[in-house]
Design a protein around this motif. Structure first.
Motif, PDB file in Angstrom:
ATOM      1  N   LYS A  93      13.824   4.546   0.200  1.00 29.21           N
ATOM      2  CA  LYS A  93      13.518   5.423  -0.937  1.00 29.21           C
ATOM      3  C   LYS A  93      12.381   4.844  -1.778  1.00 29.21           C
ATOM      4  N   ARG A  94      12.424   3.508  -1.987  1.00 26.04           N
ATOM      5  CA  ARG A  94      11.426   2.898  -2.882  1.00 26.04           C
ATOM      6  C   ARG A  94      10.133   2.488  -2.163  1.00 26.04           C
ATOM      7  N   GLY A 134       0.800  -1.215   0.000  1.00 27.57           N
ATOM      8  CA  GLY A 134       0.000   0.000   0.000  1.00 27.57           C
ATOM      9  C   GLY A 134       0.836   1.269   0.000  1.00 27.57           C
ATOM     10  N   LYS A 135       2.098   1.140   0.419  1.00 27.74           N
ATOM     11  CA  LYS A 135       2.920   2.340   0.560  1.00 27.74           C
ATOM     12  C   LYS A 135       3.803   2.623  -0.643  1.00 27.74           C
ATOM     13  N   LYS A 159      -1.745   6.832  -6.116  1.00 30.98           N
ATOM     14  CA  LYS A 159      -2.817   5.824  -6.074  1.00 30.98           C
ATOM     15  C   LYS A 159      -3.647   5.883  -4.804  1.00 30.98           C
ATOM     16  N   GLN A 160      -3.274   6.754  -3.901  1.00 33.38           N
ATOM     17  CA  GLN A 160      -4.009   6.757  -2.638  1.00 33.38           C
ATOM     18  C   GLN A 160      -5.289   7.567  -2.730  1.00 33.38           C
ATOM     19  N   LYS A 201       6.107   0.171  -9.883  1.00 34.74           N
ATOM     20  CA  LYS A 201       7.381   0.377 -10.595  1.00 34.74           C
ATOM     21  C   LYS A 201       8.544   0.531  -9.602  1.00 34.74           C
ATOM     22  N   ASP A 202       8.264   1.114  -8.439  1.00 30.99           N
ATOM     23  CA  ASP A 202       9.328   1.261  -7.432  1.00 30.99           C
ATOM     24  C   ASP A 202       9.673  -0.082  -6.780  1.00 30.99           C
ATOM     25  N   ILE A 203       8.652  -0.897  -6.582  1.00 32.23           N
ATOM     26  CA  ILE A 203       8.908  -2.228  -5.998  1.00 32.23           C
ATOM     27  C   ILE A 203       9.797  -3.041  -6.944  1.00 32.23           C
ATOM     28  N   LEU A 204       9.433  -2.991  -8.229  1.00 38.69           N
ATOM     29  CA  LEU A 204      10.199  -3.767  -9.212  1.00 38.69           C
ATOM     30  C   LEU A 204      11.621  -3.209  -9.353  1.00 38.69           C
TER      31      LEU A 204
END
Ligand SMILES: [Zn+2]
Length: 371
Positions: free
Chosen positions: A361-362, A321-322, A370-371, A326-329
């Motif tokens: 950072k990510r 949720g946070k 998206k929130q 694209k940042d996770i990947l």
């Protein structure tokens, strides 16, 4: 145990049995594949099968010494697996080596190898994690192999974690491989064969060991731990990455939980002493990929059904949720790159500090979009 008790390595066992059946045993073999997959166990049981006094099947020319020319892995495979006659339209099928080719697991030779007291059997291994195999051990081995076997058909040496030979040991070892003593067989066992000297690798017949399919592992895990339900057995199998030795390790889930604690700690309060003695840096980075995988899967699908760590779905959901997908990947890629670099002895503290910086950072910020 015997070769028949090794599970899920049919291809490797087929090649080894083929060698015994044809009485063409390479002087040097390299058993390569992930940690915990059965390489060392296979090596020991191959040694038993070769020297067993009551082997059920022994083919022609057992008197012959193992005069085998070093070739490539392909040449060994194609020779063992070459069909008798082959037309252009037929697909070559590997013959099934006789499954009876095995040790009896009971004769004096088999028992002595199991106990590590056979005079013609040598096992070199490292003790601690950071240990190296030193030149003294290689010299002793060289000396021991230079004599004829005392009571067996072959002198057999297994070098476990062969990639841990330091450079002087590796160079000394190379000379043993260049002029192998007759009637001797050396088996190198390694989960990191790329770290071996290319000149050592090229002198060994390589036998690859593959991870087991998850479904097969699940069944085996359930067989061993009867109290586990299907879901738990599946979790252990997936977590182990197809490595049976890991799946049957009861500490696997505890190790996973430890890795997740560190993961969370790095996100919230990065401190110098974040590491856990029971988890190597390499292991933590492997676990981190698994967590990131689940976070990304939940982010992309919004469903917990596809998670590996279903029992931690709540926390995974929170983390997803946070952050943006694209940042996770991106973080997964960054951590993967660091994991690769670990082979080059990165400073542990700096590496963890840098990693936690990337993680915050990510994943640390709420993703406004998206929130
Ligand atoms: Zn035996």
């Amino acid at each position: 145990m015997a070769l028949k008790d090794i599970i899920g390595q049919e291809k490797a066992l087929g090649i080894l049995r083929g060698c015994i059946e044809k009485n063409r045993i390479p002087h040097a073999l390299l058993f390569a594949g992930d940690e915990g997959i059965g390489k060392r166990l296979t090596a020991i049981n191959f040694a038993k099968a070769l020297n067993c006094q009551k082997a059920e099947v022994r083919t022609q020319n057992t008197e012959e010494s193992p005069g085998f020319d070093f070739g490539t892995e392909d040449s060994l495979n194609s020779e063992l697996f070459a069909p008798e006659s082959q037309t252009d339209n037929t697909v070559p099928q590997p013959p099934t080596p006789n499954p009876l080719i095995d040790s009896c697991d009971a004769c004096p030779s088999c028992v002595k190898i199991d106990k590590g007291i056979h005079p013609d059997f040598f096992l070199i291994e490292t003790e601690g994690d950071g240990d190296q195999i030193k030149i003294e051990a290689v010299r002793q081995l060289e000396e021991a192999l230079s004599y004829k076997p005392y009571e067996a058909s072959y002198k057999i040496a297994i070098v476990d974690n062969a990639d841990k030979m330091n450079s002087s040991a590796a160079n000394a070892f190379l000379s043993t491989l260049e002029s192998p003593p007759s009637q001797s067989i050396i088996i190198l066992v390694s989960s990191k064969p790329d770290r071996l000297l290319p000149t050592i690798r090229s002198r060994c017949q390589r036998i690859n060991f593959a991870p087991l399919p998850v479904e097969m592992m699940s069944g085996l895990v359930k067989e061993k731990y009867k109290k586990l339900d299907d879901e738990q057995a599946l979790l252990l199998s997936v977590l182990s990455g197809g490595r049976l030795g890991y799946a049957l390790n009861e500490n696997l889930v505890a190790q996973r939980d430890r890795s997740f604690n560190i993961f969370n700690q790095m996100l919230s309060a990065p401190e110098d002493d974040i590491r856990d003695d029971k988890l190597s840096m390499e292991e933590w980075f492997d676990w981190a990929q698994l967590w990131l995988r689940d976070i990304a899967v939940f982010k992309a699908t919004g469903q917990t059904a596809f998670l590996i760590n279903k029992d931690r779905a709540g926390e995974i959901q929170d983390l997803a949720g946070k952050a943006a997908l694209k940042d996770i990947l991106k973080l997964a890629r960054e951590l993967y790159n660091i994991r690769v670099q670990l082979n080059f002895n990165l400073n542990e503290k700096l590496t963890f500090n840098y990693t936690s910086l990337l993680m915050r950072k990510r994943l640390g910020k709420t993703y406004a979009g998206k929130q």
